[in-house]
Design a protein around this motif. Sequence first.
Motif, mmCIF file in Angstrom:
data_model
loop_
_atom_site.group_PDB
_atom_site.id
_atom_site.type_symbol
_atom_site.label_atom_id
_atom_site.label_comp_id
_atom_site.label_asym_id
_atom_site.label_seq_id
_atom_site.Cartn_x
_atom_site.Cartn_y
_atom_site.Cartn_z
ATOM 1 N N GLN A 199 6.805 10.135 4.570
ATOM 2 C CA GLN A 199 5.711 9.652 3.736
ATOM 3 C C GLN A 199 4.869 8.589 4.439
ATOM 4 O O GLN A 199 3.636 8.634 4.394
ATOM 5 N N TYR A 200 5.539 7.639 5.099
ATOM 6 C CA TYR A 200 4.826 6.491 5.663
ATOM 7 C C TYR A 200 4.741 6.504 7.185
ATOM 8 O O TYR A 200 3.884 5.815 7.753
ATOM 9 N N GLY B 91 12.516 3.044 -2.083
ATOM 10 C CA GLY B 91 11.115 3.450 -2.122
ATOM 11 C C GLY B 91 10.229 2.417 -2.783
ATOM 12 O O GLY B 91 9.147 2.074 -2.280
ATOM 13 N N THR B 92 10.666 1.887 -3.917
ATOM 14 C CA THR B 92 9.886 0.890 -4.643
ATOM 15 C C THR B 92 9.734 -0.389 -3.829
ATOM 16 O O THR B 92 8.635 -0.957 -3.733
ATOM 17 N N ARG C 264 7.287 0.087 -0.872
ATOM 18 C CA ARG C 264 5.886 0.059 -1.314
ATOM 19 C C ARG C 264 5.400 -1.368 -1.514
ATOM 20 O O ARG C 264 4.261 -1.707 -1.149
ATOM 21 N N GLN C 265 6.249 -2.207 -2.067
ATOM 22 C CA GLN C 265 5.874 -3.601 -2.282
ATOM 23 C C GLN C 265 5.663 -4.327 -0.957
ATOM 24 O O GLN C 265 4.706 -5.092 -0.797
ATOM 25 N N GLN D 12 2.350 -3.631 0.986
ATOM 26 C CA GLN D 12 1.125 -4.216 0.455
ATOM 27 C C GLN D 12 0.822 -5.585 1.061
ATOM 28 O O GLN D 12 -0.256 -6.133 0.864
#
Length: 256
Positions: free
Chosen positions: A57-58, A118-119, A122-123, A126
Amino acid sequence: MIVAVMMAACSHIDEDEQLIYVKPAAVERCVLLEDFTGQRCVNCPMAADEIHKLQEQYGEDVVIAVSIHSGPLGFHTNPRFYGLATDLGDAYYTHWNLEYQPVGLINRGAPTEYTAWGTLIRQELQKTAPVEISLDLEVEDQTLNIQSLVRGVDGNSQGKLQVWIVEDNITAFQMMPDGTRNDNYVHSHVLRAAVNGDWGEDITVEEGYDTAKVYTFTLNDEWVKENLSVIAFVYNASGVLQVTKTKLLKNDSSEE
Protein backbone atom coordinates in the motif's frame (compact mmCIF):
# COMPACT_ATOMS: atom_id res chain seq x y z
CA MET A 1 43.32 52.79 -5.76
CA ILE A 2 41.81 49.56 -7.03
CA VAL A 3 41.31 48.25 -3.50
CA ALA A 4 39.65 51.48 -2.46
CA VAL A 5 37.25 51.38 -5.40
CA MET A 6 36.30 47.77 -4.71
CA MET A 7 35.65 48.49 -1.06
CA ALA A 8 33.56 51.48 -1.98
CA ALA A 9 31.56 49.46 -4.51
CA CYS A 10 30.66 46.84 -1.88
CA SER A 11 30.06 49.13 1.05
CA HIS A 12 26.34 49.64 0.29
CA ILE A 13 25.50 45.98 1.21
CA ASP A 14 24.42 45.78 4.83
CA GLU A 15 25.99 43.00 6.84
CA ASP A 16 22.65 41.44 7.75
CA GLU A 17 21.71 41.21 4.06
CA GLN A 18 24.80 39.37 2.89
CA LEU A 19 23.62 35.94 4.07
CA ILE A 20 19.96 34.96 3.98
CA TYR A 21 19.00 31.73 5.76
CA VAL A 22 16.70 29.42 3.80
CA LYS A 23 14.89 26.83 5.90
CA PRO A 24 15.28 23.27 4.54
CA ALA A 25 12.26 21.80 2.78
CA ALA A 26 9.95 19.63 4.87
CA VAL A 27 10.62 15.87 4.76
CA GLU A 28 7.86 13.28 4.89
CA ARG A 29 8.23 10.85 7.75
CA CYS A 30 8.81 7.16 7.09
CA VAL A 31 7.74 4.49 9.57
CA LEU A 32 9.83 1.90 11.39
CA LEU A 33 7.83 -1.24 12.13
CA GLU A 34 9.61 -3.53 14.60
CA ASP A 35 7.91 -6.91 14.36
CA PHE A 36 8.75 -9.17 17.29
CA THR A 37 8.32 -12.63 15.88
CA GLY A 38 9.42 -16.23 16.22
CA GLN A 39 9.66 -19.39 14.17
CA ARG A 40 7.64 -21.29 16.79
CA CYS A 41 4.88 -18.66 16.76
CA VAL A 42 1.83 -19.96 14.87
CA ASN A 43 0.24 -16.51 14.55
CA CYS A 44 3.39 -14.73 13.35
CA PRO A 45 2.84 -15.56 9.64
CA MET A 46 -0.39 -13.54 9.83
CA ALA A 47 1.59 -10.55 11.08
CA ALA A 48 4.05 -11.06 8.22
CA ASP A 49 1.12 -11.04 5.78
CA GLU A 50 -0.08 -7.76 7.29
CA ILE A 51 3.37 -6.23 6.78
CA HIS A 52 3.31 -7.33 3.15
CA LYS A 53 -0.08 -5.65 2.64
CA LEU A 54 1.07 -2.42 4.29
CA GLN A 55 4.22 -2.30 2.19
CA GLU A 56 2.23 -2.91 -0.97
CA GLN A 57 0.00 0.00 0.00
CA TYR A 58 2.67 2.52 1.02
CA GLY A 59 5.95 1.15 -0.34
CA GLU A 60 8.81 -0.78 1.26
CA ASP A 61 10.85 2.42 1.55
CA VAL A 62 8.04 4.13 3.46
CA VAL A 63 6.99 1.34 5.82
CA ILE A 64 10.35 -0.09 6.80
CA ALA A 65 9.86 -3.38 8.59
CA VAL A 66 12.32 -5.33 10.73
CA SER A 67 11.53 -8.85 11.89
CA ILE A 68 13.11 -9.31 15.30
CA HIS A 69 13.22 -13.04 16.05
CA SER A 70 13.28 -13.28 19.81
CA GLY A 71 11.57 -14.26 23.02
CA PRO A 72 10.07 -17.58 24.07
CA LEU A 73 8.82 -18.38 20.55
CA GLY A 74 12.06 -17.44 18.84
CA PHE A 75 14.38 -20.23 17.78
CA HIS A 76 18.18 -20.28 17.97
CA THR A 77 20.10 -22.52 15.59
CA ASN A 78 20.73 -26.07 16.78
CA PRO A 79 22.32 -29.07 15.04
CA ARG A 80 19.00 -30.00 13.39
CA PHE A 81 17.33 -26.71 12.44
CA TYR A 82 18.41 -23.25 11.35
CA GLY A 83 17.24 -20.58 13.76
CA LEU A 84 16.83 -16.84 13.25
CA ALA A 85 16.67 -15.72 16.88
CA THR A 86 19.62 -13.71 18.17
CA ASP A 87 20.86 -12.53 21.54
CA LEU A 88 20.30 -9.00 20.23
CA GLY A 89 16.65 -9.73 19.51
CA ASP A 90 16.21 -11.31 22.94
CA ALA A 91 17.69 -8.21 24.54
CA TYR A 92 15.15 -6.00 22.75
CA TYR A 93 12.28 -8.33 23.65
CA THR A 94 13.27 -8.15 27.33
CA HIS A 95 13.84 -4.39 27.27
CA TRP A 96 10.33 -3.64 26.05
CA ASN A 97 8.79 -6.04 28.61
CA LEU A 98 6.94 -7.94 25.90
CA GLU A 99 4.74 -10.84 26.90
CA TYR A 100 3.51 -12.35 23.64
CA GLN A 101 4.14 -12.63 19.91
CA PRO A 102 3.49 -11.34 17.35
CA VAL A 103 3.67 -7.79 18.65
CA GLY A 104 5.07 -4.66 17.06
CA LEU A 105 6.37 -1.19 17.75
CA ILE A 106 5.38 1.55 15.30
CA ASN A 107 8.05 4.26 15.41
CA ARG A 108 8.85 3.13 18.94
CA GLY A 109 5.33 3.68 20.21
CA ALA A 110 3.59 1.33 22.64
CA PRO A 111 3.61 -2.40 21.75
CA THR A 112 0.53 -3.29 19.71
CA GLU A 113 -1.02 -6.27 17.94
CA TYR A 114 -0.70 -6.48 14.18
CA THR A 115 -4.39 -5.73 13.65
CA ALA A 116 -3.75 -2.15 14.85
CA TRP A 117 -0.62 -1.47 12.80
CA GLY A 118 -2.44 -0.01 9.80
CA THR A 119 -4.16 2.71 11.82
CA LEU A 120 -0.98 3.69 13.67
CA ILE A 121 1.04 3.82 10.46
CA ARG A 122 -1.51 6.13 8.81
CA GLN A 123 -1.21 8.47 11.78
CA GLU A 124 2.59 8.51 11.62
CA LEU A 125 2.63 9.17 7.87
CA GLN A 126 0.68 12.38 8.38
CA LYS A 127 3.66 13.86 10.24
CA THR A 128 6.83 15.45 8.88
CA ALA A 129 10.31 14.44 9.99
CA PRO A 130 12.68 16.83 11.79
CA VAL A 131 15.71 15.09 10.27
CA GLU A 132 16.68 13.53 6.95
CA ILE A 133 18.98 10.47 6.72
CA SER A 134 21.06 9.24 3.79
CA LEU A 135 23.38 6.24 3.55
CA ASP A 136 26.39 5.57 1.34
CA LEU A 137 27.57 1.95 1.33
CA GLU A 138 30.75 0.33 0.01
CA VAL A 139 31.47 -3.39 0.13
CA GLU A 140 34.87 -5.02 -0.29
CA ASP A 141 34.94 -8.79 0.32
CA GLN A 142 33.28 -9.15 3.75
CA THR A 143 33.97 -5.58 4.86
CA LEU A 144 31.11 -3.11 4.78
CA ASN A 145 31.84 0.61 5.00
CA ILE A 146 28.88 2.80 5.93
CA GLN A 147 28.70 6.57 5.81
CA SER A 148 25.54 8.02 7.26
CA LEU A 149 24.54 11.65 6.88
CA VAL A 150 21.85 13.12 9.12
CA ARG A 151 20.58 16.59 8.24
CA GLY A 152 18.44 18.76 10.46
CA VAL A 153 15.40 20.08 8.58
CA ASP A 154 13.08 21.32 11.32
CA GLY A 155 14.67 22.59 14.51
CA ASN A 156 17.49 20.98 16.47
CA SER A 157 17.22 17.31 17.44
CA GLN A 158 18.94 15.17 20.03
CA GLY A 159 18.72 11.42 20.29
CA LYS A 160 20.47 8.30 19.11
CA LEU A 161 21.42 7.06 15.67
CA GLN A 162 20.89 3.30 15.28
CA VAL A 163 22.23 1.30 12.33
CA TRP A 164 21.05 -2.27 11.69
CA ILE A 165 21.65 -4.94 9.08
CA VAL A 166 18.67 -6.98 7.86
CA GLU A 167 18.37 -9.86 5.40
CA ASP A 168 15.56 -10.93 3.07
CA ASN A 169 14.73 -14.25 1.37
CA ILE A 170 15.87 -16.60 4.12
CA THR A 171 14.40 -20.09 3.86
CA ALA A 172 13.91 -21.64 7.29
CA PHE A 173 11.17 -23.49 9.14
CA GLN A 174 8.14 -21.66 10.47
CA MET A 175 5.17 -22.91 12.46
CA MET A 176 1.96 -22.03 10.65
CA PRO A 177 -1.51 -20.94 11.85
CA ASP A 178 -2.90 -24.43 11.24
CA GLY A 179 -0.25 -25.95 13.51
CA THR A 180 1.87 -27.46 10.75
CA ARG A 181 5.57 -26.78 10.21
CA ASN A 182 6.62 -25.23 6.92
CA ASP A 183 10.28 -26.07 6.31
CA ASN A 184 10.37 -23.91 3.15
CA TYR A 185 8.98 -20.71 4.61
CA VAL A 186 10.67 -17.56 3.26
CA HIS A 187 11.46 -15.00 5.95
CA SER A 188 11.86 -11.31 5.12
CA HIS A 189 13.66 -8.28 6.65
CA VAL A 190 15.23 -10.40 9.42
CA LEU A 191 17.35 -8.47 11.90
CA ARG A 192 20.91 -9.77 11.68
CA ALA A 193 23.07 -7.33 13.63
CA ALA A 194 23.47 -3.87 15.11
CA VAL A 195 26.39 -2.01 13.57
CA ASN A 196 26.89 0.67 16.22
CA GLY A 197 25.89 -1.02 19.46
CA ASP A 198 22.61 -2.46 20.67
CA TRP A 199 21.12 1.01 21.24
CA GLY A 200 23.09 3.10 18.78
CA GLU A 201 25.05 6.20 19.70
CA ASP A 202 24.26 9.75 20.75
CA ILE A 203 23.71 12.28 18.00
CA THR A 204 22.88 15.98 17.94
CA VAL A 205 21.56 17.48 14.71
CA GLU A 206 21.17 21.21 14.07
CA GLU A 207 18.71 22.60 11.56
CA GLY A 208 20.39 23.22 8.22
CA TYR A 209 23.52 21.26 9.09
CA ASP A 210 24.74 17.73 8.36
CA THR A 211 26.11 15.32 10.95
CA ALA A 212 28.19 12.50 9.48
CA LYS A 213 28.95 9.12 11.06
CA VAL A 214 31.22 6.47 9.53
CA TYR A 215 31.22 2.77 10.42
CA THR A 216 33.08 -0.36 9.35
CA PHE A 217 31.43 -3.75 9.84
CA THR A 218 32.50 -7.31 9.02
CA LEU A 219 29.71 -9.30 7.39
CA ASN A 220 28.92 -12.86 8.41
CA ASP A 221 29.98 -15.37 5.74
CA GLU A 222 26.56 -17.07 5.93
CA TRP A 223 24.66 -13.95 4.92
CA VAL A 224 23.78 -13.47 1.25
CA LYS A 225 24.98 -10.02 0.21
CA GLU A 226 22.34 -9.63 -2.50
CA ASN A 227 19.67 -9.97 0.20
CA LEU A 228 21.17 -7.56 2.74
CA SER A 229 20.09 -4.01 3.52
CA VAL A 230 21.17 -1.37 5.99
CA ILE A 231 18.57 0.43 8.08
CA ALA A 232 19.38 3.64 9.92
CA PHE A 233 17.08 5.60 12.18
CA VAL A 234 17.22 8.42 14.70
CA TYR A 235 15.13 8.08 17.84
CA ASN A 236 14.68 9.65 21.25
CA ALA A 237 12.16 9.50 24.08
CA SER A 238 9.42 10.78 21.76
CA GLY A 239 9.90 7.91 19.27
CA VAL A 240 11.54 7.48 15.88
CA LEU A 241 12.25 10.82 14.20
CA GLN A 242 13.13 9.31 10.81
CA VAL A 243 14.23 6.01 9.28
CA THR A 244 15.74 4.96 5.97
CA LYS A 245 16.74 1.71 4.28
CA THR A 246 19.38 1.08 1.59
CA LYS A 247 20.19 -2.19 -0.17
CA LEU A 248 23.75 -3.38 0.23
CA LEU A 249 24.20 -4.03 -3.50
CA LYS A 250 22.60 -2.12 -6.32
CA ASN A 251 20.87 -4.10 -9.06
CA ASP A 252 23.73 -3.74 -11.49
CA SER A 253 26.41 -4.86 -9.04
CA SER A 254 24.34 -7.78 -7.75
CA GLU A 255 24.52 -9.39 -11.16
CA GLU A 256 28.31 -9.42 -11.27
